[in-house]
Design a protein around this motif. Structure first.
Motif, PDB file in Angstrom:
ATOM      1  N   GLN A 106     -30.369  17.922  24.717  1.00 53.08           N
ATOM      2  CA  GLN A 106     -31.318  17.153  23.918  1.00 53.08           C
ATOM      3  C   GLN A 106     -30.551  16.453  22.798  1.00 53.08           C
ATOM      4  N   ALA A 152     -27.935  15.265  16.193  1.00 54.30           N
ATOM      5  CA  ALA A 152     -28.323  16.667  16.323  1.00 54.30           C
ATOM      6  C   ALA A 152     -28.385  16.955  17.820  1.00 54.30           C
ATOM      7  N   GLU A 158     -30.865  13.982  19.253  1.00 51.74           N
ATOM      8  CA  GLU A 158     -31.694  13.450  18.183  1.00 51.74           C
ATOM      9  C   GLU A 158     -30.796  12.650  17.235  1.00 51.74           C
ATOM     10  N   GLN A 199     -24.127  19.640  14.993  1.00 52.36           N
ATOM     11  CA  GLN A 199     -24.349  18.457  14.172  1.00 52.36           C
ATOM     12  C   GLN A 199     -23.071  17.638  14.184  1.00 52.36           C
ATOM     13  N   SER A 250     -26.507  24.630  19.204  1.00 54.43           N
ATOM     14  CA  SER A 250     -26.853  23.450  18.415  1.00 54.43           C
ATOM     15  C   SER A 250     -25.609  22.963  17.688  1.00 54.43           C
ATOM     16  N   ASP A 255     -28.505  19.589  21.057  1.00 49.77           N
ATOM     17  CA  ASP A 255     -28.815  20.903  21.620  1.00 49.77           C
ATOM     18  C   ASP A 255     -28.368  20.895  23.075  1.00 49.77           C
ATOM     19  N   TYR A 256     -27.563  21.869  23.450  1.00 49.91           N
ATOM     20  CA  TYR A 256     -27.122  21.985  24.836  1.00 49.91           C
ATOM     21  C   TYR A 256     -26.958  23.464  25.163  1.00 49.91           C
ATOM     22  N   PRO A 286     -27.817  28.945  24.434  1.00 54.81           N
ATOM     23  CA  PRO A 286     -28.168  27.663  23.827  1.00 54.81           C
ATOM     24  C   PRO A 286     -27.355  27.440  22.557  1.00 54.81           C
ATOM     25  N   LEU A 319     -25.576  30.271  17.269  1.00 57.90           N
ATOM     26  CA  LEU A 319     -26.043  28.909  17.512  1.00 57.90           C
ATOM     27  C   LEU A 319     -25.173  27.838  16.880  1.00 57.90           C
ATOM     28  N   VAL A 320     -24.876  27.931  15.578  1.00 55.77           N
ATOM     29  CA  VAL A 320     -24.144  26.857  14.903  1.00 55.77           C
ATOM     30  C   VAL A 320     -22.949  27.441  14.177  1.00 55.77           C
TER      31      VAL A 320
END
Length: 283
Positions: free
Chosen positions: A83, A139, A85, A155, A153, A141-142, A151, A16-17
């Motif tokens: 998304q 933040a 944020e 930063q 994430s 998410d794609y 998916p 993820l990251v």
């Protein structure tokens, strides 16, 4: 929105990251992302594309993809929309993401709308205190997809103003691919919405959308979004003359089409020289 096949959760958690790399890039599976500065937003360039007032800062969210991999538009079809944020940002009253027109893809897993290779999403940033520095912390998410979807994430951060907005040309080019909103008559220049209705007089329900345009100015494609969030399959061109094009789609793929009567739909009309975003109420 419908979801395509995802990798197993244990593998996703490991992917993820990943740490950020030099030049603001954050590396991720089969992709990387960053924020790029584009300087002060130009009111003429933003006309018809944003509800935010200038003065504002213009930035870009740039995503690069490995060959054959894709990411999604805001209304993806069989996919996962990005998304955003911005809660960690400072001196930001609003940040509006603008969407260049997507491409429609079809493969064994389904149909979806998105971008291949690379995309820059322009972002209009309105500061709370004009003239003061802005600190952006996103933040994100794609998803990236090929045979499976992963998916991701990320930063991302950026400080404004940037004395060397090297991303300006790329963001302005992406901005030109963002549709302008139609006027109150449903027109973008000579491109106009003539009719939008639900029909039940055939073997299956259909949504029929009629557009008028100047000779040689037929729309290249059409994307339909329901305010209800109901899944809308990709429209197909059914009729075309020099000055009139009709698209059909079967709205029953996403639920009871009768629930769409009297509801607002967003139409993204891909056309040259300028794509257009229209609002239609289904009759």
């Amino acid at each position: 929105m419908r979801l395509r096949r995802l990798l197993p959760l244990a593998l996703i958690a490991a992917l993820l990251v990943l740490p950020a790399a030099a030049a603001g890039w954050q590396e991720a599976p089969h992709s990387r992302a960053r924020l790029i500065a584009a300087g002060t937003a130009n009111a003429d360039a933003l006309a018809g594309r944003t509800h935010l007032r200038t003065p504002a800062q213009l930035v870009g969210l740039e995503i690069e993809l490995d060959p054959g991999w894709k990411t999604y538009w805001r209304s993806p079809g069989d996919g996962i929309p990005p998304q955003f944020e911005w809660a960690g940002s400072d001196n930001v009253a609003a940040a509006q993401v603008l969407w260049p027109v997507p491409t429609h893809f079809r493969d064994a897993a389904g149909e979806y709308n998105g971008y291949a290779d690379r995309v820059v999403l322009p972002v209009v940033v309105a500061p709370k205190r004009p003239g003061a520095p802005v600190s952006l912390d996103l933040a994100l998410d794609y998803a990236v997809c090929k045979d499976v979807c992963i998916p991701v994430s990320a930063q991302l951060s950026l400080r404004l103003p940037d004395d060397t907005p090297r991303g300006r040309q790329a963001v302005l080019e992406a901005l030109r691919q963002v549709p302008v909103r139609a006027d109150s008559r449903g027109r973008c220049g000579d491109l106009a919405l003539a009719d939008a209705r639900l029909r039940f007089d055939g073997p299956s329900p259909r949504m029929e959308i009629t557009l008028t345009h100047p000779p040689g100015g037929a729309p290249e494609d059409l994307f339909v979004e329901a305010a209800t969030g109901q899944f809308m399959p990709h429209p197909k061109r059914q009729e075309a003359t020099a000055e009139r094009t009709v698209f059909h789609l079967d709205p029953s793929a996403g639920g009871d089409p009768r629930e769409l009567a009297g509801k607002a739909m967003t139409l993204t009309v891909v056309a040259a020289p300028q794509s257009c975003e229209m609002t239609a109420t289904m009759e």
